[in-house]
Design an enzyme around this catalytic site. Structure first.
Site, PDB file in Angstrom:
ATOM      1  N   ASN A  32       0.864  -1.186   0.000  1.00 50.61           N
ATOM      2  CA  ASN A  32       0.000   0.000   0.000  1.00 50.61           C
ATOM      3  C   ASN A  32       0.903   1.239   0.000  1.00 50.61           C
ATOM      4  O   ASN A  32       1.621   1.485   0.962  1.00 50.61           O
ATOM      5  CB  ASN A  32      -0.889  -0.065   1.257  1.00 50.61           C
ATOM      6  CG  ASN A  32      -1.769   1.160   1.423  1.00 50.61           C
ATOM      7  OD1 ASN A  32      -1.377   2.269   1.084  1.00 50.61           O
ATOM      8  ND2 ASN A  32      -2.956   0.959   1.974  1.00 50.61           N
ATOM      9  N   ASP A  49      -1.323  -4.345  10.214  1.00 51.29           N
ATOM     10  CA  ASP A  49      -2.682  -4.494   9.721  1.00 51.29           C
ATOM     11  C   ASP A  49      -3.497  -3.449  10.462  1.00 51.29           C
ATOM     12  O   ASP A  49      -3.334  -3.267  11.678  1.00 51.29           O
ATOM     13  CB  ASP A  49      -3.240  -5.897   9.963  1.00 51.29           C
ATOM     14  CG  ASP A  49      -4.472  -6.128   9.091  1.00 51.29           C
ATOM     15  OD1 ASP A  49      -4.319  -6.136   7.853  1.00 51.29           O
ATOM     16  OD2 ASP A  49      -5.585  -6.278   9.627  1.00 51.29           O
ATOM     17  N   SER A  50      -4.315  -2.733   9.723  1.00 51.30           N
ATOM     18  CA  SER A  50      -5.009  -1.603  10.342  1.00 51.30           C
ATOM     19  C   SER A  50      -6.378  -1.449   9.718  1.00 51.30           C
ATOM     20  O   SER A  50      -6.671  -2.051   8.693  1.00 51.30           O
ATOM     21  CB  SER A  50      -4.176  -0.326  10.140  1.00 51.30           C
ATOM     22  OG  SER A  50      -3.778  -0.228   8.787  1.00 51.30           O
ATOM     23  N   GLY A  63      -6.952   6.107   1.991  1.00 53.98           N
ATOM     24  CA  GLY A  63      -8.047   5.383   2.653  1.00 53.98           C
ATOM     25  C   GLY A  63      -9.157   6.317   3.126  1.00 53.98           C
ATOM     26  O   GLY A  63      -9.652   7.165   2.371  1.00 53.98           O
ATOM     27  N   ARG A 101      -0.927   4.298  13.406  1.00 50.24           N
ATOM     28  CA  ARG A 101       0.279   3.676  12.852  1.00 50.24           C
ATOM     29  C   ARG A 101       1.529   4.285  13.472  1.00 50.24           C
ATOM     30  O   ARG A 101       2.475   3.574  13.817  1.00 50.24           O
ATOM     31  CB  ARG A 101       0.282   3.859  11.324  1.00 50.24           C
ATOM     32  CG  ARG A 101       1.331   3.024  10.614  1.00 50.24           C
ATOM     33  CD  ARG A 101       1.103   2.981   9.117  1.00 50.24           C
ATOM     34  NE  ARG A 101      -0.188   2.386   8.817  1.00 50.24           N
ATOM     35  CZ  ARG A 101      -1.286   3.080   8.504  1.00 50.24           C
ATOM     36  NH1 ARG A 101      -1.239   4.396   8.386  1.00 50.24           N
ATOM     37  NH2 ARG A 101      -2.427   2.478   8.300  1.00 50.24           N
TER      38      ARG A 101
HETATM   39  P1  IMP Z   1      -4.783  -3.421   5.342  1.00 49.31           P
HETATM   40  O1  IMP Z   1      -3.777  -3.076   4.281  1.00 49.31           O
HETATM   41  O2  IMP Z   1      -5.416  -4.749   5.153  1.00 49.31           O
HETATM   42  O3  IMP Z   1      -4.208  -3.240   6.713  1.00 49.31           O
HETATM   43  O4  IMP Z   1      -5.972  -2.400   5.155  1.00 49.31           O
HETATM   44  C1  IMP Z   1      -5.988  -1.217   5.819  1.00 49.31           C
HETATM   45  C2  IMP Z   1      -7.164  -0.376   5.315  1.00 49.31           C
HETATM   46  O5  IMP Z   1      -7.683   0.350   6.423  1.00 49.31           O
HETATM   47  C3  IMP Z   1      -6.704   0.657   4.297  1.00 49.31           C
HETATM   48  O6  IMP Z   1      -6.821   0.195   2.972  1.00 49.31           O
HETATM   49  C4  IMP Z   1      -7.625   1.820   4.603  1.00 49.31           C
HETATM   50  O7  IMP Z   1      -8.852   1.621   3.951  1.00 49.31           O
HETATM   51  C5  IMP Z   1      -7.841   1.703   6.100  1.00 49.31           C
HETATM   52  N1  IMP Z   1      -6.809   2.474   6.814  1.00 49.31           N
HETATM   53  C6  IMP Z   1      -5.812   1.990   7.618  1.00 49.31           C
HETATM   54  N2  IMP Z   1      -5.050   2.993   8.081  1.00 49.31           N
HETATM   55  C7  IMP Z   1      -5.553   4.117   7.557  1.00 49.31           C
HETATM   56  C8  IMP Z   1      -5.154   5.478   7.665  1.00 49.31           C
HETATM   57  O8  IMP Z   1      -4.154   5.856   8.296  1.00 49.31           O
HETATM   58  N3  IMP Z   1      -5.933   6.352   7.010  1.00 49.31           N
HETATM   59  C9  IMP Z   1      -7.028   5.994   6.287  1.00 49.31           C
HETATM   60  N4  IMP Z   1      -7.412   4.741   6.125  1.00 49.31           N
HETATM   61  C10 IMP Z   1      -6.685   3.794   6.775  1.00 49.31           C
END
Ligand code: IMP
Length: 198
Positions: A9, A68-69, A154, A182
């Site tokens: 990402n 993971d977030s 995001g 994060r």
């Molecule tokens: P991952 O890559 O499976 O952890 O998906 C994380 C998703 O959560 C991202 O694609 C965003 O949609 C959302 N996300 C996580 N962190 C953020 C952030 O700092 N700002 C905005 N969206 C976030």
């Protein structure tokens, strides 16, 4: 110390590289190693972060950091949560996810739009590491009624940062990293990684 950053990402990568810039840790993006992404089959942030870090460590032989977030919205009982990246369906864009979220929360008053970003950050010394480092970060806010700002990625344009009365897409990258889920998680991880034993 060389560490692989197990994310493809670009938004996350930018933030993680900035946060690690002065840590003495040399970070390499997994895109430079053509790492094939692991399916995110975990049912929690921490499980998915471990899956990503282990996948990258296995394919590269390098110590790996993964996060993971996601966004938890109280009125949606914690959704989209671990499914944040694909809330509007497989392959959804950030705009698709935001539009679905705003539709789901239509007519909900501001005081009921409470939400938070959550992040699990993991570090594996190698793919067989049975005692990984795990750190967490949480960022409390609310969901705005319309997008604001152009920074970040995001859900940033619809995440209200109460102490600044702006969206997280209106914060500069340094301010976002200072406050964000994060940033919090990675600072804790770096403190453990760089702590001198004894
Ligand atoms: P991952 O890559 O499976 O952890 O998906 C994380 C998703 O959560 C991202 O694609 C965003 O949609 C959302 N996300 C996580 N962190 C953020 C952030 O700092 N700002 C905005 N969206 C976030």
């Amino acid at each position: 110390m060389k560490v692989l950053l197990a994310t493809s990402n670009p938004g996350k990568l930018r933030e993680l590289q900035a946060l690690l810039a002065d840590s003495g840790i040399q970070v390499l993006p997994q895109t430079a190693f053509q790492v094939r992404e692991a399916p995110e089959t975990g049912l929690s942030f921490v499980e998915n972060a471990l899956l990503k870090a282990r996948n990258a460590a296995r394919q590269t032989g390098l110590p790996s950091i993964a996060d993971d977030s996601g966004l938890e919205v109280d009125a949606l009982h914690g959704a989209p949560g671990i499914y944040s990246a694909r809330y509007a369906g497989p392959g959804a864009s950030d705009a698709d996810n935001i539009n679905k979220l705003l539709r789901d929360l239509q007519y909900l008053p501001m005081e009921k739009r409470t939400a938070r970003f959550r992040c699990s950050m993991t570090y594996l010394r190698d793919a067989a590491d049975a005692a990984p480092l795990i750190c967490e970060g949480v960022w409390e806010g609310r969901i705005l009624e319309a997008p604001r700002g152009k920074n970040g990625f995001g859900y940033d344009p619809v995440f209200l940062v109460p102490e600044r009365q702006c969206s997280s897409a209106e914060l500069g990258p340094t301010d976002k990293n200072r406050l964000s889920h994060r940033g919090q998680a990675l600072r804790k991880l770096v403190a453990q990684l760089t702590a001198v034993p004894g």
